[in-house]
Structure formats: C-alpha cells, structure tokens
Design a protein around this motif. Structure first.
Motif, PDB file in Angstrom:
ATOM      1  N   ILE A 117      -3.567   1.337  14.406  1.00 38.97           N
ATOM      2  CA  ILE A 117      -2.894   1.424  13.116  1.00 38.97           C
ATOM      3  C   ILE A 117      -2.317   0.071  12.722  1.00 38.97           C
ATOM      4  CG2 ILE A 117      -0.981   2.472  11.844  1.00 38.97           C
ATOM      5  CD1 ILE A 117      -1.312   4.950  13.518  1.00 38.97           C
ATOM      6  N   SER A 118      -2.581  -0.347  11.498  1.00 41.36           N
ATOM      7  CA  SER A 118      -2.030  -1.590  10.965  1.00 41.36           C
ATOM      8  C   SER A 118      -1.532  -1.313   9.557  1.00 41.36           C
ATOM      9  CB  SER A 118      -3.096  -2.694  10.939  1.00 41.36           C
ATOM     10  OG  SER A 118      -4.209  -2.301  10.158  1.00 41.36           O
ATOM     11  N   ASN A 119      -0.754  -2.211   9.018  1.00 42.06           N
ATOM     12  CA  ASN A 119      -0.269  -2.037   7.658  1.00 42.06           C
ATOM     13  C   ASN A 119      -1.445  -2.075   6.698  1.00 42.06           C
ATOM     14  OD1 ASN A 119       2.431  -1.918   8.444  1.00 42.06           O
ATOM     15  ND2 ASN A 119       2.629  -4.148   8.416  1.00 42.06           N
ATOM     16  N   SER A 120      -1.696  -0.948   6.047  1.00 43.18           N
ATOM     17  CA  SER A 120      -2.853  -0.849   5.163  1.00 43.18           C
ATOM     18  C   SER A 120      -2.568  -1.461   3.801  1.00 43.18           C
ATOM     19  CB  SER A 120      -3.246   0.621   4.993  1.00 43.18           C
ATOM     20  OG  SER A 120      -4.293   0.748   4.064  1.00 43.18           O
ATOM     21  N   ALA A 121      -3.573  -2.193   3.295  1.00 39.54           N
ATOM     22  CA  ALA A 121      -3.448  -2.771   1.957  1.00 39.54           C
ATOM     23  C   ALA A 121      -3.846  -1.754   0.899  1.00 39.54           C
ATOM     24  CB  ALA A 121      -4.332  -4.011   1.853  1.00 39.54           C
ATOM     25  N   GLN A 122      -4.295  -0.592   1.375  1.00 41.74           N
ATOM     26  CA  GLN A 122      -4.697   0.481   0.469  1.00 41.74           C
ATOM     27  C   GLN A 122      -3.481   0.984  -0.303  1.00 41.74           C
ATOM     28  OE1 GLN A 122      -7.781   1.801   0.110  1.00 41.74           O
ATOM     29  NE2 GLN A 122      -7.415   3.716  -0.944  1.00 41.74           N
ATOM     30  N   LYS A 123      -3.530   0.902  -1.629  1.00 44.95           N
ATOM     31  CA  LYS A 123      -2.396   1.317  -2.447  1.00 44.95           C
ATOM     32  C   LYS A 123      -2.474   2.788  -2.816  1.00 44.95           C
ATOM     33  CE  LYS A 123      -1.549  -3.267  -4.434  1.00 44.95           C
ATOM     34  NZ  LYS A 123      -1.439  -4.056  -5.683  1.00 44.95           N
ATOM     35  N   LYS A 124      -3.694   3.300  -2.916  1.00 41.36           N
ATOM     36  CA  LYS A 124      -3.881   4.704  -3.261  1.00 41.36           C
ATOM     37  C   LYS A 124      -4.176   5.501  -1.999  1.00 41.36           C
ATOM     38  CE  LYS A 124      -6.515   7.763  -6.321  1.00 41.36           C
ATOM     39  NZ  LYS A 124      -7.631   7.863  -7.284  1.00 41.36           N
ATOM     40  N   PRO A 125      -3.486   6.628  -1.798  1.00 42.07           N
ATOM     41  CA  PRO A 125      -3.726   7.430  -0.583  1.00 42.07           C
ATOM     42  C   PRO A 125      -5.176   7.870  -0.475  1.00 42.07           C
ATOM     43  CG  PRO A 125      -1.774   8.191  -1.745  1.00 42.07           C
ATOM     44  CD  PRO A 125      -2.469   7.236  -2.660  1.00 42.07           C
ATOM     45  N   LEU A 126      -5.674   7.897   0.747  1.00 44.92           N
ATOM     46  CA  LEU A 126      -7.026   8.394   0.961  1.00 44.92           C
ATOM     47  C   LEU A 126      -7.066   9.900   0.760  1.00 44.92           C
ATOM     48  CD1 LEU A 126      -8.115   6.361   4.112  1.00 44.92           C
ATOM     49  CD2 LEU A 126      -8.877   6.048   1.770  1.00 44.92           C
ATOM     50  N   PHE A 127      -6.009  10.576   1.247  1.00 41.35           N
ATOM     51  CA  PHE A 127      -5.929  12.016   1.050  1.00 41.35           C
ATOM     52  C   PHE A 127      -4.563  12.542   1.463  1.00 41.35           C
ATOM     53  CE2 PHE A 127      -6.318  12.572   5.541  1.00 41.35           C
ATOM     54  CZ  PHE A 127      -7.308  11.688   5.964  1.00 41.35           C
ATOM     55  N   CYS A 128      -4.346  13.814   1.127  1.00 49.57           N
ATOM     56  CA  CYS A 128      -3.128  14.543   1.504  1.00 49.57           C
ATOM     57  C   CYS A 128      -3.541  15.589   2.533  1.00 49.57           C
ATOM     58  CB  CYS A 128      -2.527  15.218   0.266  1.00 49.57           C
ATOM     59  SG  CYS A 128      -1.241  16.439   0.623  1.00 49.57           S
ATOM     60  N   ALA A 129      -2.771  15.686   3.623  1.00 50.61           N
ATOM     61  CA  ALA A 129      -3.091  16.629   4.695  1.00 50.61           C
ATOM     62  C   ALA A 129      -2.077  17.767   4.751  1.00 50.61           C
ATOM     63  CB  ALA A 129      -3.159  15.903   6.033  1.00 50.61           C
ATOM     64  N   SER A 130      -2.394  18.778   5.562  1.00 53.59           N
ATOM     65  CA  SER A 130      -1.577  19.991   5.618  1.00 53.59           C
ATOM     66  C   SER A 130      -0.210  19.787   6.252  1.00 53.59           C
ATOM     67  CB  SER A 130      -2.330  21.089   6.388  1.00 53.59           C
ATOM     68  OG  SER A 130      -2.718  20.615   7.666  1.00 53.59           O
ATOM     69  N   TYR A 135      -1.956  10.070   3.594  1.00 58.27           N
ATOM     70  CA  TYR A 135      -2.503   9.095   4.537  1.00 58.27           C
ATOM     71  C   TYR A 135      -3.261   7.988   3.808  1.00 58.27           C
ATOM     72  CZ  TYR A 135      -1.178  12.197   8.318  1.00 58.27           C
ATOM     73  OH  TYR A 135      -0.455  12.964   9.199  1.00 58.27           O
ATOM     74  N   TYR A 136      -2.987   6.756   4.250  1.00 60.41           N
ATOM     75  CA  TYR A 136      -3.576   5.579   3.618  1.00 60.41           C
ATOM     76  C   TYR A 136      -4.663   4.938   4.482  1.00 60.41           C
ATOM     77  CZ  TYR A 136       0.195   5.848   0.197  1.00 60.41           C
ATOM     78  OH  TYR A 136       1.036   6.277  -0.803  1.00 60.41           O
ATOM     79  N   GLY A 160      -8.021  11.448  -2.261  1.00 58.64           N
ATOM     80  CA  GLY A 160      -7.706  10.466  -3.296  1.00 58.64           C
ATOM     81  C   GLY A 160      -6.438  10.757  -4.064  1.00 58.64           C
ATOM     82  N   ALA A 161      -5.524  11.515  -3.495  1.00 55.73           N
ATOM     83  CA  ALA A 161      -4.281  11.861  -4.198  1.00 55.73           C
ATOM     84  C   ALA A 161      -3.142  12.003  -3.201  1.00 55.73           C
ATOM     85  CB  ALA A 161      -4.455  13.142  -4.994  1.00 55.73           C
ATOM     86  N   SER A 162      -1.932  11.730  -3.667  1.00 57.32           N
ATOM     87  CA  SER A 162      -0.750  11.855  -2.823  1.00 57.32           C
ATOM     88  C   SER A 162      -0.354  13.320  -2.670  1.00 57.32           C
ATOM     89  CB  SER A 162       0.435  11.098  -3.438  1.00 57.32           C
ATOM     90  OG  SER A 162       0.144   9.740  -3.593  1.00 57.32           O
TER      91      SER A 162
END
Length: 218
Positions: A117-130, A135-136, A160-162
């Motif tokens: 795990i590293s600090n992700s530059a991804q600004k938009k979440p990859l998905f929302c989990a249960s 998660y980014y 693709g959503a928080s």
C-alpha cells in the motif's frame, strides 16, 4: 407469479447485455422468470460494460474467484478492467459466495498486499465496498479482504463512486434484517459484538479494533 404480479420473462435481449441492441431487432422469449447469469453474453467492449455497471442497478449476484460477492457480472468485469481487482479474477459461480466463512480459506496472495500500500494519486475512488469504505487502490482493498474476510463478507457495492452514509455498516444495522441475527464475535477490545456487522460498525470509529475470535468474549 409473485405477490400477485407476474414476473417478466427473460428475452434474447439479455444476450446483448453490454451492447447497444437495435430497437427493431427481433426478440424472443428464452424462458419464464427473470434472466440469470447463464443467459447473459457480455460485450467484449469493456467501456460499454463499465457504462452498464455504473448506470444500471442490476441485481444478478455472482461469486468471484476471490471469494467476493459482486452485485452482477458487469461490476466484476469492470472492476478488473479498471484495475480495482486483479485482472485474472473471474466468475466462480452464479449467486452469492458462501456466507459461512468459518473454515474457508482466504484468497492466496503471492505477496502481502498490506506491504504494497502506498499513497495513491487516484482522486476518484475505484469503488465502494460493503464495509462502508471507499477504496482508491486495489492493494488497499486486497489488504482489507486479507485481514477480515474470515469473518466479514466483502461485497463491492458500486464501481467508480464513493460510499455514502447509507452504505455504512452502522446505517445497515438500523435497517437490514440480518442486523438482528445473533452471530457473536469477540473484538480485540474485549467487547462481545452481536454479529460481524456490529463489529465492522465499531471499526469505523476505532480503526485499530480487530476481531479477536468467533463467539462471545469470555
């Protein structure tokens, strides 16, 4: 017929799911009742599959080879395409994964995802989990699954959503029938939680909290 209403039959358009079906194309009935996974032929165009996953609430649960339940095969395919999960994860079978995780093997990782795990530059979440978390990175999610999947049932809720407030385990405790089911689990704080959902709720405010063992604390 269910609750006085006739369920619509499954037609050949199910075989075009993920494509732009022509309005005038001849359709025929495949069978009575809702379409199932075996009826679907998913498009080879990943962008169309992701568009379908993002914009349609299709309930057709499938179990992935990572022992995670996905709401439908399109979300699984899209998550793999976007790098949210490993690209080699496929549909293991139609329907939810076995809820009884006691004694089940957790996914095998060649390398510990928690060390990657590293600090992700991804600004938009990859998905929302249960678990109510956005998660980014795929590594972050894989780490959570490795740590908790022996007692908590992970599902990717949306791609693709928080996560929203209603996705929180604490909110689910107020509305879901399974919140009333007794399945005691002992937390590392020495507290007996009524079920895994209650422990996951507590973990949202106490990140260091973990499962100590199945069953009530003694």
């Amino acid at each position: 017929m269910k609750d006085g209403h006739t369920e619509p039959p499954c037609g050949t358009r199910a075989q075009e799911t993920g494509t732009e079906a022509d309005q005038g194309r001849d359709l025929r009935i495949l069978h009575d009742g809702p379409c199932q996974y075996r009826d679907v032929v998913i498009s080879s165009d990943d962008n169309k599959v992701c568009n379908l996953a993002d914009n349609n609430a299709i309930m057709m649960p499938v179990c992935g080879t990572d022992n995670v339940t996905y709401p439908n095969p399109f979300i699984l395919r899209c998550a793999a395409y976007r790098g949210a999960i490993s690209s080699d994860i496929e549909v293991e079978h139609e329907g939810a994964c076995d809820d009884n995780l006691v004694g089940k093997e957790t996914p095998d990782y060649e390398e510990d995802p928690c060390q990657q795990i590293s600090n992700s530059a991804q600004k938009k979440p990859l998905f929302c989990a249960s678990d109510g978390r956005s998660y980014y990175s795929a590594q972050e999610y894989a780490c959570a699954v490795k740590a908790n999947s022996d007692w908590f049932h992970y599902t990717i809720i949306k791609v693709g959503a928080s996560c929203e407030k209603r996705d929180s385990p604490c909110e689910k405790l107020q509305v879901l029938p399974e919140a009333l089911q007794a399945d005691p689990i002992c937390g590392s704080d020495g507290t007996s939680y009524i079920n895994p959902l209650a422990l996951m709720c507590a973990m949202t405010t106490e990140p260091k909290l973990k499962k100590h063992h199945k069953g009530p604390c003694i």
